[in-house]
Design an enzyme around this catalytic site. Sequence first.
Site, PDB file in Angstrom:
ATOM      1  CG  HIS A   1      -1.663   1.217   1.478  1.00 50.95           C
ATOM      2  ND1 HIS A   1      -1.272   2.129   2.432  1.00 50.95           N
ATOM      3  CD2 HIS A   1      -2.759   1.738   0.884  1.00 50.95           C
ATOM      4  CE1 HIS A   1      -2.104   3.157   2.417  1.00 50.95           C
ATOM      5  NE2 HIS A   1      -3.013   2.948   1.491  1.00 50.95           N
TER       6      HIS A   1
ATOM      7  CD  GLU B   1      -2.623   2.727  -3.514  1.00 50.34           C
ATOM      8  OE1 GLU B   1      -2.999   3.905  -3.401  1.00 50.34           O
ATOM      9  OE2 GLU B   1      -3.117   1.777  -2.855  1.00 50.34           O
ATOM     10  CG  HIS B   2      -0.056   6.304  -0.492  1.00 52.59           C
ATOM     11  ND1 HIS B   2      -0.430   7.424   0.185  1.00 52.59           N
ATOM     12  CD2 HIS B   2      -1.092   5.442  -0.386  1.00 52.59           C
ATOM     13  CE1 HIS B   2      -1.636   7.259   0.701  1.00 52.59           C
ATOM     14  NE2 HIS B   2      -2.054   6.057   0.368  1.00 52.59           N
TER      15      HIS B   2
ATOM     16  CD  GLU C   1      -4.884   5.363   3.206  1.00 51.51           C
ATOM     17  OE1 GLU C   1      -3.714   5.692   2.910  1.00 51.51           O
ATOM     18  OE2 GLU C   1      -5.609   4.671   2.465  1.00 51.51           O
TER      19      GLU C   1
END
Lengths: 424, 429
Positions: free
Chosen positions: B69, B72-73, B144
């Site tokens: 993840h 991905e950022h 997040e």
Amino acid sequence: MIKKINLNDGININVIETSKFKSNVIAYYIVRPLNKDEVTKNTLLPVVLRRATEKYGNNLLINRRLEELYGAKLGVGVLIRGNKQIIRIAVEFVDNKYIQDDKYIEEVLDILDQVVYNPKIENKAFDQDIIRKEKRNLKQRIESKINDKREYALESGIAIMCEGDSFSIPALGYIEDVDKIDEKNLYEHYKNILETSEIQIFYTGNENKEIETYFENKNYLGRKNILKVERENLLEYKDEIQEIREEMDINQGKLVMGYKTNIPYEDQLYTALVVGNVIFGGGPNSKLFLNVREKESLAYSISSRVYKYKSLIILDAGIEFDKFEATKEIIGEELDKMKLGDFSDKEIEIAKKAIISSYNSVDDNIGSITEMEFDNIISKDDRTVADKIKSIESVKKEEIIEAMKTVELDTIYFLENTSFREVE
Amino acid sequence: MEIKLYENEKIGEKMYHAKSKGGLNVYFIPKKGYSKQYATMTTKYGSIDNEFVPIGETEVLKVPEGIAHFLEHKLFEEPDFNIFDKFSELGANVNAFTGFTQTSYLFSSTENFDESLETLIKFVQNPHFTDENVEKEKGIIAQEIKMYDDDAGWRVFFNCLDAMYYNNPVKIDIAGTVDTIMEIDKDLLYKSYNTFYHPENMVLFIVGDLDFDKIMELVEKSERTDYKELGNIERKSPNEPKEVRQKLVTQDMVTSNPIFYIGFKDDKLGLDGMEESKKEMVSNILIDMLFSSSSEFYNEMYDKGLINNSFGGYFSGKETYGHSLIGGESDKPHEVYETIMAHLRKPAGEVLKKENFNRIMNDEVGNFLMSLDSIESIGNSATESILENFNMLEHLELMKNIEFQDIIDRFNEHLVEEKSVLSIIMPAE
């Protein structure tokens, strides 16, 4: 192309033909005034109608019938548009060309008719047992708003900002008013609604004369004293900014900032306000996203939205508890930049493209097509999508500045946890 | 270049496939008359892939939780411009998501498709990680994670997986924790990237009113071609017992009512292609037959006030994990659990009826056809199917292979009490 048939008693049939989809939609939009008196009843009514009809005496039978009809989806709910609360009952179903059954359309129309016009009734009242259960469920739904902290904060912020105005009324209604409803008074309300409300009926989908004729010839009994809901007022500016903080046992703070403007959606300048908001906080390219999230890492989410019918701008962000002051300050600076015209032609261009692209996407989704046409009716807007795009394109920088100058901070709401300590 | 065309006349859809010079598998489903175009570039790499042999190495590397993840950022970072800016200038919307077994980068556009596709391929194939930009991202991702920590629906879900599994990394929160992401650095990101973002391990899927030859031309103009051969990526498979780890898990949070999930751990793993897709379909039909709002059981529980219309369930599974989840809100989650277990203890013939099977199959046909109206839905489900070696357009054909007996067999092997757990979020005082 949309075809409108006005039945002259507050019932309009809107037919939007498109051959792009495998599914079709038929929807009833029943328009009511948004007020404390009937909001809770209006919310409860469609779920009660969805549970049992004359022919399908319980929920099991309705749902089984829908499955037999190739997974037809019968959805009910309420929408808020300014000072209007709208009860929506709709069925989405596969086009008959994939099924090839002569009776299919008739059967889909029948089950929708059952739900809207033939509820399960005993002695001029709804089924007592259903009312009891659905009242309980509605209470649970109202209580469970607290589960989604972001939505909870937004609704709280708006309620505080619009205190005394109908826009402060929550879409699901009030817990204390649920208890006042019973099988008799809700049935009375139902009868009254069917008689007096403006009703917009939509068919969106593949050409089908059978459906059009059905609605044209349908007998809408007992229509009288049709209610006209007037256009909502805009909220007056206040002298002082109010700041409300609420405590909750949470991990991330939820900040809501409410702004007033004085530009009604009918005004030429409203389009400039919409463009201005996109530059300010409307997307991943906005000043707020780039500065509050990307540059300062203060928030994961931050965005602002224009509430069309009341001409408000509401911003919400998820931030760390101790970043409240810092975030507020940056947001204030970014709004000032908008008012001073400190934004580039490129930013304007990007904002316009984003809006135009979302207009262009509407006709790829049968639900969005229907909803946009309904909004056009509600706001008496007869422009085509092409017209709307043209008006976005023609917005000038000076107009954006002029529009943004009317944006005044009114309310700050912060959901926080002052006893929160970072776990080491 | 060899172009394969699969056509299903019954549903009026077709799909093209070709492999680019750079080794990327490109798929395309044309949708005439649509204003929007949708493209998604996906690597078969998600949160569960946290122990693997990096490309060019021989030892298994264990990476911090949440790295897929994080990666991905970070792919959105470019040395001289911002990817969001670039897509916004083109009038397109870009986004990305990380799942258990995949990471996808996507955009939708109504104009400038060509340039948007080029940009997508280029930014996904050209990472730019620096110590500085990796550090900066930790603050954003920590926010997040905290946002999800307040999300009762998310917590009840991961608590349920955590109770079901001992070692399977599917139990780990996709974003990791505030602590684990602090261990992530530039080098780990490059190692993961170089291993999994190889074209052989990726799929590019496009939907819209477009031309396939033109798409392939664009892909080959934009892609990198300097990849070394990848071979097989060695992913460490979890050593997971068949039993559930813990029968009950509860957490207190600010919610109005208790929220629950009942999980059933699947032990029929290691399937692929048609077999895996069939198992998923059978499991979901079974759950619909037992627990959907058209079942007698649902209506009985509803009438007793045990459940409300938030109640529902589904099966989710891939090659290395699988579980059915049944959940909702209830004042009495324990009673719901006991009632469901009592129901499942009855003989299959008593709770599963042929006529219900037929009706639910009807429902499935309609659902599938209606899902083909959304280009995003097509792009996402078709990509997922391809990663499992299944062609989504054959959905109805696969359904024809499902018999009532399959449902009964699955009921007997999968929905049994020993394999179940109960996860509850209790309203905090």
